[in-house]
Design an enzyme around this catalytic site. Structure first.
Site, PDB file in Angstrom:
ATOM      1  CE  LYS A 204      -3.450   2.236   2.515  1.00  0.00           C
ATOM      2  NZ  LYS A 204      -4.522   2.360   3.837  1.00  0.00           N
ATOM      3  CD  GLU A 210       9.020  -6.124   7.287  1.00  0.00           C
ATOM      4  OE1 GLU A 210       8.866  -4.925   6.731  1.00  0.00           O
ATOM      5  OE2 GLU A 210       8.794  -6.300   8.475  1.00  0.00           O
ATOM      6  N   GLY A 264      -4.716  -1.701   4.861  1.00  0.00           N
ATOM      7  CA  GLY A 264      -3.997  -2.682   4.729  1.00  0.00           C
ATOM      8  C   GLY A 264      -4.628  -3.942   4.783  1.00  0.00           C
ATOM      9  NE  ARG A 265      -6.631  -3.543  10.861  1.00  0.00           N
ATOM     10  CZ  ARG A 265      -5.957  -2.529  11.017  1.00  0.00           C
ATOM     11  NH1 ARG A 265      -4.661  -2.054  10.617  1.00  0.00           N
ATOM     12  NH2 ARG A 265      -6.337  -1.329  11.858  1.00  0.00           N
ATOM     13  CD  GLU A 350      -1.836  -4.277  11.436  1.00  0.00           C
ATOM     14  OE1 GLU A 350      -2.465  -4.019  10.134  1.00  0.00           O
ATOM     15  OE2 GLU A 350      -0.684  -4.568  11.349  1.00  0.00           O
ATOM     16  CG  HIS A 381      -4.658 -35.565  16.808  1.00  0.00           C
ATOM     17  ND1 HIS A 381      -4.688 -36.993  17.597  1.00  0.00           N
ATOM     18  CD2 HIS A 381      -5.474 -35.354  16.126  1.00  0.00           C
ATOM     19  CE1 HIS A 381      -5.855 -37.262  16.809  1.00  0.00           C
ATOM     20  NE2 HIS A 381      -6.181 -36.462  16.031  1.00  0.00           N
ATOM     21  CE  LYS A 510       5.650  -0.827   9.923  1.00  0.00           C
ATOM     22  NZ  LYS A 510       4.644  -0.080   9.509  1.00  0.00           N
TER      23      LYS A 510
HETATM   24  O1  F6P Z   1       3.083  -2.849   9.815  1.00  0.00           O
HETATM   25  C1  F6P Z   1       1.725  -3.182   9.470  1.00  0.00           C
HETATM   26  C2  F6P Z   1       1.356  -2.798   8.418  1.00  0.00           C
HETATM   27  O2  F6P Z   1       1.112  -1.450   7.909  1.00  0.00           O
HETATM   28  C3  F6P Z   1      -0.097  -3.167   7.899  1.00  0.00           C
HETATM   29  O3  F6P Z   1      -1.119  -2.584   8.339  1.00  0.00           O
HETATM   30  C4  F6P Z   1       0.162  -3.513   6.618  1.00  0.00           C
HETATM   31  O4  F6P Z   1      -1.066  -4.672   6.171  1.00  0.00           O
HETATM   32  C5  F6P Z   1       1.473  -4.024   6.283  1.00  0.00           C
HETATM   33  O5  F6P Z   1       2.053  -3.194   7.304  1.00  0.00           O
HETATM   34  C6  F6P Z   1       2.103  -3.913   4.931  1.00  0.00           C
HETATM   35  O6  F6P Z   1       2.049  -2.540   4.563  1.00  0.00           O
HETATM   36  P1  F6P Z   1       2.020  -2.157   2.986  1.00  0.00           P
HETATM   37  O7  F6P Z   1       0.933  -2.900   2.377  1.00  0.00           O
HETATM   38  O8  F6P Z   1       2.206  -0.642   2.839  1.00  0.00           O
HETATM   39  O9  F6P Z   1       3.424  -2.625   2.711  1.00  0.00           O
END
Ligand code: F6P
Length: 543
Positions: A204, A210, A264-265, A350, A381, A510
């Site tokens: 987003k 990452e 995002g979620r 979240e 199990h 972060k």
């Molecule tokens: O760190 C949390 C977050 O902001 C989530 O809310 C989001 O889904 C995820 O990181 C990834 O964010 P992006 O889509 O901006 O890379």
């Protein structure tokens, strides 16, 4: 909190204290109609909450709670596009992405339905281009493997849905790389042919460390094997930050966007669903959207006492705020929903893992529970021991489909159903020490040994569960399931009095990772760093 709201909470708590030890199983004896009265149907879905301690009085008080927090007005404000995400000054309109009604939806005077349809058209064109081979790699060969590079909401939804809808998967293979741990990317790429591999950078913000780290390494993977000129043909991007994607660079005609009013979620319905459209085709993606849209219409129109998301949320409130259960387990008896608990974890935790109310004051009552789970029967199990005999009570949510997977595997489905029902039944009825003792004696165990063993075989029972059953897991049903869970989060947040749409709690870590990186790289030292972190850096960087 209004005086009336406080009073409803007090009444619920007082009621809980009086019924706490009453066996739930006795409620069935007292009321032959309990199942019918404490379950609800909607569009092929059945929500059975009769195996919880909720009785008529609790039910009525929970509805009072919903009315007192003006749940319906809050819901309407979300669907209308009011800026209900106050800390980010944003509207919350993921529901617009699956709206069945195409009439204008105005945000700041602009009809966003036009943008949604245009972007979906672009996403479907990209997806169908890849599926047909019209969009190919730099050597002209069709893509066989798609690697989604994203994390959190830009990963969990598409990854979960890929497994959930496996029978509809007739496009290229999908892979998901989310972790910054290089092992994730390396292990994924090891068997892939760069000439037939397409990367989708899904972010987003297009700043998530990452995802950007994985994207840069993936670009190297293509450049080193196919040449710099090939990179443009092997990348697509999904983002709200179009300029950043262009700078990466990703070709403008390979970028599909969405908007800041999609959290995002909550973004699986947007272009973040591109890998799903590539795997299953546009038509199935539209059915997925439609399933969610039907559920939305139900949430908007059904009276509270018949409203699946409202009731689902209120049951959650009962368990969390009134019974004070800190966690809930989500157990799909549906192997293809193996990643659903992880998906709901982000969605729920979240959103509702908050300690302050909308006005910034510290909450005086609990907010979102810990959500966790694994598919049944595997979890039986693994951790069901604790669910049945542990010292904590954990409400369980069972998910199960009515329809078998395949005619030749009918016996599997019968076993699956029997196991699912057996678990909710065992949680409900338990086994007394007397029964345990009698069982041992009947097996020829001596009375002395039976007496000493019996306490270990006692199940207290009276442990609540709810069952969510549906006809069959298909695109529309998956859409409806996700929408149901989204709205449950919304309903609970309305009662908690929190903002479910920000996530400031992820920020501090972060920031600290950014400031610790030079120390980990050995480029800087910090004499004020606490002893633990300094010691760990020393240990972890000595090799
Ligand atoms: O760190 C949390 C977050 O902001 C989530 O809310 C989001 O889904 C995820 O990181 C990834 O964010 P992006 O889509 O901006 O890379």
């Amino acid at each position: 909190m209004t005086t009336r709201l406080n009073s409803i909470f007090d009444q619920l708590s007082t009621h809980w204290q009086t019924v706490k030890t009453r066996p739930i199983k006795d409620l069935f004896k007292a009321n032959q109609n309990r199942f019918a009265e404490f379950s609800r149907h909607h569009d092929g879905m059945l929500l059975d909450f009769s195996k919880s301690a909720i009785d008529e009085k609790a039910f009525d008080l929970l509805l009072d709670l919903a009315r007192e927090v003006e749940l319906e007005a809050k819901r309407d404000a979300m669907f209308r596009g009011d800026r209900i995400n106050k800390t980010e000054n944003r509207a919350v309109l993921h529901t617009a992405l699956r709206r069945r009604d195409q009439s204008p939806l105005l945000l700041d005077g602009h009809n966003i339905m036009v943008d949604i349809m245009a972007e979906r058209k672009k996403m479907f064109a990209l997806a169908e281009g890849v599926r047909s081979g019209k969009i190919s790699g730099s050597t002209g060969r069709a893509f066989t493997d798609i690697v989604n590079l994203g994390i959190g909401g830009s990963d969990l939804g598409p990854a979960m849905a890929t497994a959930a809808l496996a029978p509809w998967h007739d496009g290229p293979r999908l892979h998901f790389v989310s972790n910054v741990d290089g092992a994730h990317l390396a292990d994924t790429l090891i068997d892939l042919d760069p000439a037939t591999t397409l990367f989708i950078i899904a972010s987003k913000t297009f700043t998530t460390i990452e995802t950007m780290t994985n994207a840069h390494s993936a670009r190297r993977f293509i450049a080193e094997r196919l040449g710099d000129h090939a990179v443009a043909d092997h990348f697509m991007a999904v983002t709200t930050a179009l300029d950043k994607a262009v700078d990466f660079p990703v070709r403008a005609d390979r970028i599909t966007g969405f908007w800041d009013w999609v959290g995002g979620r909550y973004s699986i319905w947007s272009s973040i669903g591109l890998p799903l459209a590539i795997a299953f085709g546009s038509k199935n993606f539209e059915e997925f959207l439609d399933g969610a849209g039907v559920l939305d219409e139900h949430f908007v129109n059904a009276p509270l006492d018949q409203n699946l998301p409202a009731l689902f949320g209120l049951i959650g409130i009962w368990h969390r705020m009134i019974c004070d259960y800190p966690t809930r387990a989500l157990i799909p008896y549906d192997q293809r929903l193996a990643r659903f608990p992880a998906y709901v974890q982000q969605l729920d935790m979240e959103s509702n893992g908050k300690r302050v109310a909308l006005d910034g004051s510290v909450l005086t009552k609990p907010s979102g529970p810990i959500v966790w789970g694994e598919p049944g029967t595997n979890s039986q199990h693994a951790f069901f021991q604790l669910l049945h005999q542990g010292t904590d009570i954990i409400p369980v949510e069972f998910l199960i489909a009515a329809k078998r997977e395949r005619a030749d595997l009918e016996d599997h489905h019968e076993l699956l159903v029997a196991n699912c029902l057996a678990q909710s039944e065992a949680l409900l009825i338990g086994r007394t020490e007397e029964d345990a003792n009698a069982q041992l004696i009947a097996r020829g165990i001596s009375p002395d040994t039976a007496k000493s063993l019996a306490p270990h075989r006692v199940f207290t029972g009276n442990r609540p569960s709810i069952t969510l059953a549906y006809e069959k897991l298909d695109p529309a049903q998956l859409g409806a399931l996700i929408a149901l869970y989204e709205h449950r989060v919304f309903v609970e947040a309305a009662v908690f009095g929190i903002n479910a749409f920000d996530q400031w709690g992820v920020e501090l870590g972060k920031e600290l990772a950014t400031s610790l990186l030079p120390l980990v790289k050995g480029k800087k030292s910090d004499p004020h760093l606490n002893g633990s972190t300094a010691g760990l850096i020393k240990f972890l960087t000595k090799a």
